[in-house]
Design an enzyme around this catalytic site. Structure first.
Site, PDB file in Angstrom:
ATOM      1  N   ASP A  83       5.820   4.552   5.157  1.00  0.00           N
ATOM      2  CA  ASP A  83       6.748   3.595   5.768  1.00  0.00           C
ATOM      3  C   ASP A  83       6.879   2.309   4.954  1.00  0.00           C
ATOM      4  O   ASP A  83       7.653   1.422   5.318  1.00  0.00           O
ATOM      5  CB  ASP A  83       6.343   3.288   7.213  1.00  0.00           C
ATOM      6  N   ASP A 108      -0.519  -3.965   5.823  1.00  0.00           N
ATOM      7  CA  ASP A 108      -1.200  -3.470   7.016  1.00  0.00           C
ATOM      8  C   ASP A 108      -2.688  -3.757   6.890  1.00  0.00           C
ATOM      9  O   ASP A 108      -3.314  -3.465   5.864  1.00  0.00           O
ATOM     10  CB  ASP A 108      -0.984  -1.972   7.171  1.00  0.00           C
ATOM     11  N   HIS A 129      -7.739  -1.764   5.609  1.00  0.00           N
ATOM     12  CA  HIS A 129      -6.892  -0.770   6.263  1.00  0.00           C
ATOM     13  C   HIS A 129      -7.536   0.601   6.014  1.00  0.00           C
ATOM     14  O   HIS A 129      -8.631   0.682   5.447  1.00  0.00           O
ATOM     15  CB  HIS A 129      -5.478  -0.863   5.669  1.00  0.00           C
ATOM     16  N   HIS A 169       0.847  -1.191   0.000  1.00  0.00           N
ATOM     17  CA  HIS A 169       0.000   0.000   0.000  1.00  0.00           C
ATOM     18  C   HIS A 169       0.882   1.242   0.000  1.00  0.00           C
ATOM     19  O   HIS A 169       2.109   1.142   0.090  1.00  0.00           O
ATOM     20  CB  HIS A 169      -0.973  -0.009   1.182  1.00  0.00           C
ATOM     21  N   HIS A 180       1.300   3.901   2.016  1.00  0.00           N
ATOM     22  CA  HIS A 180       1.794   4.637   3.175  1.00  0.00           C
ATOM     23  C   HIS A 180       3.317   4.747   3.126  1.00  0.00           C
ATOM     24  O   HIS A 180       4.006   3.822   2.680  1.00  0.00           O
ATOM     25  CB  HIS A 180       1.340   3.963   4.471  1.00  0.00           C
TER      26      HIS A 180
END
Length: 317
Positions: A67, A211, A140, A63, A65
């Site tokens: 991080d 996640d 998520h 995904h 994000h």
């Protein structure tokens, strides 16, 4: 096949853990490495290993994000600087192509190899003679995917004594028999592959989840897997926080692995709030739900032992 954890932390780097990245080392199977997520400073992590960026064949992003993607532009550039000239397949959400192309354009980074972008949708996203990769949409706060990597059955082992007894000559007919074909001998007799081979052994199945909060799709992707890599950002006492932020607790991960009847569970994406002294209790609670479970640390490496069909830790914490 080996699994090497390059980053096991959640959100941002800490002194104990870097952000998300995992290498699936397929040297024996296809002479290549597949990378799953590419968090900040993954290049620095790679410098502590034997991984060569030019050997990375595919990168799968779960995904968008930061991080999980902030290390990607730098790694792509370094792969070029270090002599990478073969195409790279990049799989991920639809926004990934724009992110990569914009970053490379604005930084004026020239690559010596082409990138083949693959927008991930649910279902089989890659298949060849040796492997299949299935993607599933998890739950998520933004779209995130899990990946199920399945090695196809290995070629059957040829029993030379049986082949000789049946009069099969040395040469191309033996290769055809090993490949599962039926061959015709000079005297007109047919010899089946099953007559001179042992049954093909099943390959491995590895599930790597992005996640996600607890969801049924995680169980589907993890069904009967030899290894499940599942995030565990929170402990069992912070279940409300996990739901609020679209994450899983360590007990959620264990429940997924248990219900999916997966063999081994390794949790990553661990919050910096958990210090090493907390892990003994976390492991104890997790193993009450799924016995063969571990908490990953940066640079932990696990090897697939074919004869035992087990993932065994070979280096790390």
């Amino acid at each position: 096949m080996q699994v090497l954890f390059l980053g096991t932390g959640a959100g941002m780097p800490s002194k104990q853990r870097n952000t998300s990245a995992l290498a699936l080392k397929l040297h024996e199977e296809r002479g290549a490495i597949w990378l799953f997520d590419c968090g900040e400073a993954v290049q620095h992590q790679i410098l502590e290993t034997t991984i060569k960026p030019r050997k990375i064949e595919k990168i799968f992003i779960t995904h968008m994000h930061g991080d999980h993607i902030f290390g990607l532009p730098g790694l792509l550039g370094s792969r070029s600087f270090q002599g990478g000239d073969v195409p790279l397949d990049l799989y991920g959400p639809k926004e990934l192509k724009e992110y990569v192309e914009t970053t490379l354009r604005l930084s004026r980074t020239h690559l010596t190899y082409p990138i083949r972008f693959h927008e991930v949708i649910e279902g089989v996203i890659f298949e060849d003679k040796t492997m299949t990769v299935e993607a599933g949409l998890l739950e998520h706060v933004i779209p995130t995917y899990g990946y199920r990597i399945k090695q196809k059955p290995l070629l059957p082992k040829l029993d030379m004594n049986k082949a000789m007894q049946l009069g099969v000559p040395k040469g191309p007919l033996l290769a055809k028999l090993k490949a599962g074909e039926t061959v015709e001998l000079e005297d007109g007799r047919n010899v089946k592959s099953s007559d001179v081979t042992e049954p093909a052994e099943p390959g491995f199945t590895v599930t790597i989840l992005g996640d996600t909060q607890y969801c049924s799709k995680s169980e589907h992707l993890s069904k009967d897997a030899d290894l499940v890599v599942h995030e565990a950002t929170f402990d069992g006492e912070t279940e409300k926080l996990a739901k609020d932020y679209g994450h899983s607790t360590i007990l959620d991960a264990a429940t997924v692995a248990s219900r999916a009847q997966a063999q081994k569970l390794i949790v990553n994406h661990v919050s910096a709030r958990f210090m090493p002294e907390h892990e003994k209790e976390l492991l104890k609670n997790m193993r009450k739900v799924h016995e063969d479970s571990e908490i990953a640390h940066d640079f932990d490496e696990f090897d697939w032992v074919k004869k035992d069909r087990k993932m065994v830790k070979i280096t790390g914490h």
